[in-house]
Design an enzyme around this catalytic site. Structure first.
Site, PDB file in Angstrom:
ATOM      1  N   HIS A 196      17.499 -48.900 -46.972  1.00 42.49           N
ATOM      2  CA  HIS A 196      16.307 -49.737 -46.758  1.00 42.49           C
ATOM      3  C   HIS A 196      15.896 -49.776 -45.294  1.00 42.49           C
ATOM      4  O   HIS A 196      14.807 -50.233 -44.972  1.00 42.49           O
ATOM      5  CB  HIS A 196      16.533 -51.155 -47.304  1.00 42.49           C
ATOM      6  CG  HIS A 196      16.417 -51.216 -48.794  1.00 42.49           C
ATOM      7  ND1 HIS A 196      17.341 -50.626 -49.614  1.00 42.49           N
ATOM      8  CD2 HIS A 196      15.475 -51.746 -49.608  1.00 42.49           C
ATOM      9  CE1 HIS A 196      16.976 -50.813 -50.873  1.00 42.49           C
ATOM     10  NE2 HIS A 196      15.847 -51.487 -50.905  1.00 42.49           N
ATOM     11  N   TYR A 359      19.328 -39.912 -51.195  1.00 41.31           N
ATOM     12  CA  TYR A 359      19.961 -41.220 -51.020  1.00 41.31           C
ATOM     13  C   TYR A 359      19.706 -42.199 -52.149  1.00 41.31           C
ATOM     14  O   TYR A 359      19.991 -43.380 -52.014  1.00 41.31           O
ATOM     15  CB  TYR A 359      19.489 -41.844 -49.710  1.00 41.31           C
ATOM     16  CG  TYR A 359      20.331 -41.477 -48.527  1.00 41.31           C
ATOM     17  CD1 TYR A 359      21.672 -41.860 -48.477  1.00 41.31           C
ATOM     18  CD2 TYR A 359      19.808 -40.759 -47.465  1.00 41.31           C
ATOM     19  CE1 TYR A 359      22.450 -41.526 -47.385  1.00 41.31           C
ATOM     20  CE2 TYR A 359      20.589 -40.421 -46.365  1.00 41.31           C
ATOM     21  CZ  TYR A 359      21.907 -40.810 -46.339  1.00 41.31           C
ATOM     22  OH  TYR A 359      22.675 -40.488 -45.266  1.00 41.31           O
ATOM     23  N   HIS A 362      21.572 -44.755 -57.533  1.00 36.87           N
ATOM     24  CA  HIS A 362      21.596 -45.770 -58.581  1.00 36.87           C
ATOM     25  C   HIS A 362      22.757 -45.659 -59.578  1.00 36.87           C
ATOM     26  O   HIS A 362      23.112 -46.663 -60.192  1.00 36.87           O
ATOM     27  CB  HIS A 362      20.240 -45.817 -59.280  1.00 36.87           C
ATOM     28  CG  HIS A 362      19.131 -46.276 -58.357  1.00 36.87           C
ATOM     29  ND1 HIS A 362      17.816 -45.901 -58.498  1.00 36.87           N
ATOM     30  CD2 HIS A 362      19.158 -47.088 -57.269  1.00 36.87           C
ATOM     31  CE1 HIS A 362      17.088 -46.462 -57.541  1.00 36.87           C
ATOM     32  NE2 HIS A 362      17.880 -47.174 -56.772  1.00 36.87           N
TER      33      HIS A 362
HETATM   34  C1  HEM Z   1      22.131 -52.188 -56.606  1.00 39.78           C
HETATM   35  C2  HEM Z   1      20.996 -52.350 -57.083  1.00 39.78           C
HETATM   36  C3  HEM Z   1      19.757 -51.573 -56.775  1.00 39.78           C
HETATM   37  C4  HEM Z   1      18.531 -51.966 -57.146  1.00 39.78           C
HETATM   38  C5  HEM Z   1      18.150 -53.240 -57.878  1.00 39.78           C
HETATM   39  C6  HEM Z   1      17.607 -50.957 -56.674  1.00 39.78           C
HETATM   40  C7  HEM Z   1      16.254 -51.005 -56.893  1.00 39.78           C
HETATM   41  C8  HEM Z   1      15.352 -50.075 -56.474  1.00 39.78           C
HETATM   42  C9  HEM Z   1      13.940 -50.133 -56.706  1.00 39.78           C
HETATM   43  C10 HEM Z   1      13.221 -51.246 -57.454  1.00 39.78           C
HETATM   44  C11 HEM Z   1      13.392 -49.032 -56.134  1.00 39.78           C
HETATM   45  C12 HEM Z   1      11.931 -48.636 -56.142  1.00 39.78           C
HETATM   46  C13 HEM Z   1      11.284 -49.223 -54.959  1.00 39.78           C
HETATM   47  C14 HEM Z   1       9.818 -48.967 -54.933  1.00 39.78           C
HETATM   48  O1  HEM Z   1       9.333 -47.991 -55.513  1.00 39.78           O
HETATM   49  O2  HEM Z   1       9.157 -49.751 -54.282  1.00 39.78           O
HETATM   50  C15 HEM Z   1      14.467 -48.285 -55.517  1.00 39.78           C
HETATM   51  C16 HEM Z   1      14.297 -47.150 -54.787  1.00 39.78           C
HETATM   52  C17 HEM Z   1      15.278 -46.595 -54.012  1.00 39.78           C
HETATM   53  N1  HEM Z   1      16.620 -46.915 -54.049  1.00 39.78           N
HETATM   54 FE1  HEM Z   1      17.463 -48.400 -55.086  1.00 39.78          FE
HETATM   55  N2  HEM Z   1      18.295 -49.984 -56.025  1.00 39.78           N
HETATM   56  C18 HEM Z   1      19.615 -50.322 -56.053  1.00 39.78           C
HETATM   57  C19 HEM Z   1      20.646 -49.594 -55.508  1.00 39.78           C
HETATM   58  C20 HEM Z   1      20.475 -48.549 -54.658  1.00 39.78           C
HETATM   59  C21 HEM Z   1      21.526 -47.874 -53.974  1.00 39.78           C
HETATM   60  C22 HEM Z   1      23.019 -48.187 -54.116  1.00 39.78           C
HETATM   61  C23 HEM Z   1      20.938 -46.923 -53.187  1.00 39.78           C
HETATM   62  C24 HEM Z   1      21.574 -45.952 -52.242  1.00 39.78           C
HETATM   63  C25 HEM Z   1      22.474 -46.242 -51.413  1.00 39.78           C
HETATM   64  C26 HEM Z   1      19.506 -46.995 -53.406  1.00 39.78           C
HETATM   65  C27 HEM Z   1      18.590 -46.194 -52.783  1.00 39.78           C
HETATM   66  C28 HEM Z   1      17.247 -46.173 -53.098  1.00 39.78           C
HETATM   67  C29 HEM Z   1      16.279 -45.318 -52.420  1.00 39.78           C
HETATM   68  C30 HEM Z   1      16.550 -44.352 -51.295  1.00 39.78           C
HETATM   69  C31 HEM Z   1      15.049 -45.586 -53.011  1.00 39.78           C
HETATM   70  C32 HEM Z   1      13.703 -45.008 -52.611  1.00 39.78           C
HETATM   71  C33 HEM Z   1      13.077 -45.988 -51.646  1.00 39.78           C
HETATM   72  C34 HEM Z   1      11.693 -45.672 -51.212  1.00 39.78           C
HETATM   73  O3  HEM Z   1      11.225 -44.552 -51.399  1.00 39.78           O
HETATM   74  O4  HEM Z   1      11.054 -46.571 -50.659  1.00 39.78           O
HETATM   75  N3  HEM Z   1      19.267 -47.985 -54.296  1.00 39.78           N
HETATM   76  N4  HEM Z   1      15.655 -48.936 -55.743  1.00 39.78           N
END
Ligand code: HEM
Ligand SMILES: [Ca+2]
Length: 642
Positions: A196, A359, A362
């Site tokens: 983030h 990265y 999920h």
């Molecule tokens: C643990 C619970 C998690 C939740 C609830 C979650 C939720 C989300 C959501 C809702 C998005 C879409 C965001 C958007 O399109 O605005 C997202 C994107 C993403 N998530 Fe997760 N995530 C989780 C865990 C992780 C983990 C462990 C990682 C990696 C270490 C990760 C890395 C990412 C990345 C890189 C994106 C793309 C972000 C972007 O392009 O702005 N997430 N996630």
């Protein structure tokens, strides 16, 4: 300067056995040098011949091997004398000597300059990280993502994104696959803060990254001036109590917010300390909010980096199973040497689209966190079935929810935690989330382990990648200089079920898209020192190291400008615990923040503080592998803060 370039630049040397083309061998090089020395000595005459040869030779060795010069020997002066006397009788030789001297003088100064006298703090939006005027926007918040890999094979007849998720990625009900190296959810809480920090794709135009491309704790400090102002008090460099800037953290499992609050508290601790103890008196003035804030931020980001190197990367490399305290430190300077150009530092960075997908981890979401997120998403997306929501509704409702949060982030709360009269969350509430995170085993990487509730997020990710023309898995591997997969069997380690599914969906191995490919490919063997800590999918495990190295090395605040003056002579040992506790941590740092900012919540020798990134039973067996008695000194019981 590269040896071969230097060699080719010499005007008259025709060594025996010298390499004819670009091929290089060290023995040939040494032979050639013998010849060079003979050649030089032919031009030196008289009683000082040996001495003069020594002077010239020392200089050549300094240029090639980068040895520091002992200026008490007056080498430079003696060379100038030599050139002055020989100029009329042996002009070609003098020309050669001049070349050596000018080469040495020219290479002394880094070009383009890597340090400037101004901008010694991190800007709010990531601009001015590169010191070159042309590149001051590099990696600034709101820039386009860069692109890492060219498309070599066009993708064709791609299956529907929902079909890909349902077949290859979805965690089947009641089939949670545990992480094979006992990694805890807390490691991924840190990973979520890192991701983030780096990625914040614009829903309107996913080629835009709303965040800066630097590890600068933007989840805490905000991604621009407006966000930063909302978390600052404007007094003595402090942040508002237990406050962070990135609202997206609020729908993450509460351990993520808890971890970020440790950094929020750490900032205020540092700012207070600087104000009260600044050695050179630079913070005497009570109105000096800006300088205190910026200096505390530099130091706090330094802690963040150190935790990444000393806790996170060490766990990823599975190093806790050894007695070694080695870390891979991408900030190390590598100057001029025999064969290599100096390795640049601090040149700026712009993260790529592909790394955004590298990265998305999920599958690692813990079973219990999956349930929590599902409830959150029901509330945020206003539906009983988040898994069925379509992409447009998701963007709309998620956007609405973010806009409806209180404008002042110090009023935000998560997991129904209540702030006290000073605005702080109870220590025990924060500690309990981190403790629970360390108790929860993360999910394993590999196919079919992504929570169903994130279906819409995955579908959106796959569709955006297509719209932006992200390359195939194999093209990405080629760009990273990894051999492309030749067959579905090779890619999945002969997993018959997956091979069939992939054949049906994609037809051809070269047609597999980057992101679904990364989520399905075989994973590295668990528990092996090297990369077995995380047991990541093969391509991800290689790619994140390149990415991390660039992120850190190209950030001047971690390298060229990480000087003691800028951090007001901060002593990094400031947060250390007594030696007997430090000796239990295998070089880790995170426990220092935990024990300092959550007082009386943990025994000092708690596995939950010292090794939060593996579940305690696994920490015990990892430490037992080391063959010493360290594990006997650690308290593996679950702390019970009140
Ligand atoms: C643990 C619970 C998690 C939740 C609830 C979650 C939720 C989300 C959501 C809702 C998005 C879409 C965001 C958007 O399109 O605005 C997202 C994107 C993403 N998530 Fe997760 N995530 C989780 C865990 C992780 C983990 C462990 C990682 C990696 C270490 C990760 C890395 C990412 C990345 C890189 C994106 C793309 C972000 C972007 O392009 O702005 N997430 N996630
Ligand atoms: Ca950032």
């Amino acid at each position: 300067m590269q040896f071969s370039k230097f060699w080719n630049s010499l005007p008259f040397v025709k060594p025996r056995n010298a390499p004819s083309k670009a091929t290089f061998s060290e023995s040939n090089a040494l032979l050639a040098f013998g010849n060079l020395k003979d050649e030089i000595s032919k031009h030196l005459h008289g009683p000082n011949q040996v001495d003069e040869l020594g002077v010239i030779w020392d200089l050549i060795m300094q240029i090639i091997f980068g040895k520091p010069m002992d200026d008490s020997k007056f080498l430079m002066e003696r060379l100038i004398q030599l050139m002055a006397t020989k100029n009329s009788t042996d002009p070609e030789f003098v020309h050669f000597l001049e070349r050596i001297l000018i080469t040495q003088l020219w290479t002394d100064i880094t070009k383009p300059p890597t340090m400037l006298a101004n901008y010694s703090y991190r800007s709010d939006d990531g601009s001015h990280y590169s010191r070159l005027e042309r590149f001051i926007q590099l990696g600034k918040a709101g820039s386009h993502y860069s692109r890492f890999a060219p498309i070599k094979t066009p993708l064709s007849k791609l299956p529907d994104a929902t079909q890909i998720f349902d077949n290859l990625m979805k965690r089947d009900e009641n089939v949670f696959k545990e992480h094979p190296s006992g990694i805890s959810a807390t490691l991924f809480y840190l990973a979520i803060i890192i991701t983030h920090d780096l990625f914040n794709s614009d829903h309107g135009d996913p080629t835009i990254n709303k965040n800066s491309s630097y590890v600068d704790l933007s989840p805490l400090y905000g991604r621009n001036k407006a966000e930063q102002e909302k978390v600052r008090t404007g007094v003595l460099g402090r942040l508002k109590p237990d406050t962070f800037a990135d609202s997206r953290i609020l729908i993450q499992p509460p351990g993520v917010g808890a971890l970020l609050i440790l950094f929020s508290r750490n900032h205020n601790y540092i700012a207070d300390y600087l104000f009260q103890n600044s050695e050179d008196g630079r913070f005497k003035d009570q109105n000096n909010d800006e300088q205190l804030f910026q200096t505390a931020r530099l130091i706090n980001c330094g802690y963040f980096l150190r935790i990444i190197l000393y806790n996170y990367l060490r766990t990823i490399f599975c190093l806790e199973r050894t007695q070694s305290t080695w870390i891979l430190d991408p900030t190390k300077p590598y100057g001029k040497s025999f064969l290599f150009e100096p390795l640049p530092t601090g040149i700026g960075n712009q993260v790529s689209l592909e790394f955004n997908y590298i990265y998305r981890w999920h599958p690692a979401i813990a079973e219990d966190d999956e349930k929590w997120i599902n409830e959150e998403l029901k509330r945020v997306l206003k539906t009983d079935h988040p898994e069925d929501i379509d992409v447009e509704t998701f963007k709309k409702r998620f956007g609405e929810w973010l806009r409806n949060l209180p404008a002042d982030p110090s009023e935000w709360t998560f997991n129904n935690m209540k702030r006290d009269e000073n605005g702080n969350f109870p220590n025990s509430d924060i500690a309990n989330e981190l403790i629970k995170g360390t108790e929860k085993i993360a999910g394993a990487f590999g196919a079919n382990n992504i929570p169903l509730t994130l279906r819409v997020v995955e579908v959106l990710g796959i569709q955006s990648a297509r719209a932006m023309g992200v390359c195939s898995l194999n093209d990405f591997r080629k760009a990273l200089n990894l051999v492309p997969y030749k067959s579905f069997e090779e890619m999945t380690d002969n997993n018959k079920v997956l091979v069939d599914k992939l054949k049906n969906l994609y037809g051809d191995i070269n047609n597999i898209e980057l992101y679904p490919g990364l989520m399905v490919e075989k994973t590295k063997p668990a528990n092996e020192v090297g990369s077995g800590g995380l047991a990541l999918p093969f391509t991800i495990s290689r790619a994140i190291l390149s990415d991390a190295t660039n992120l850190v090395r190209n950030d001047r605040f971690f390298t060229d400008d990480a000087n003691l003056h800028n951090i007001a002579y901060w002593n990094w040992k400031n947060l250390e615990r007594p030696d007997k506790i430090e000796s239990l941590a295998s070089g880790g740092i995170l426990h220092q923040l935990i024990l300092k900012h959550l007082p009386d919540c943990y025994p000092e020798n708690s596995a939950f503080a010292l090794y939060p990134f593996t579940i305690p039973t696994k920490t015990m067996s990892n430490l037992q592998e080391r063959g010493d008695n360290l594990w006997t000194k650690i308290d593996f019981n679950k702390p019970n803060p009140k």
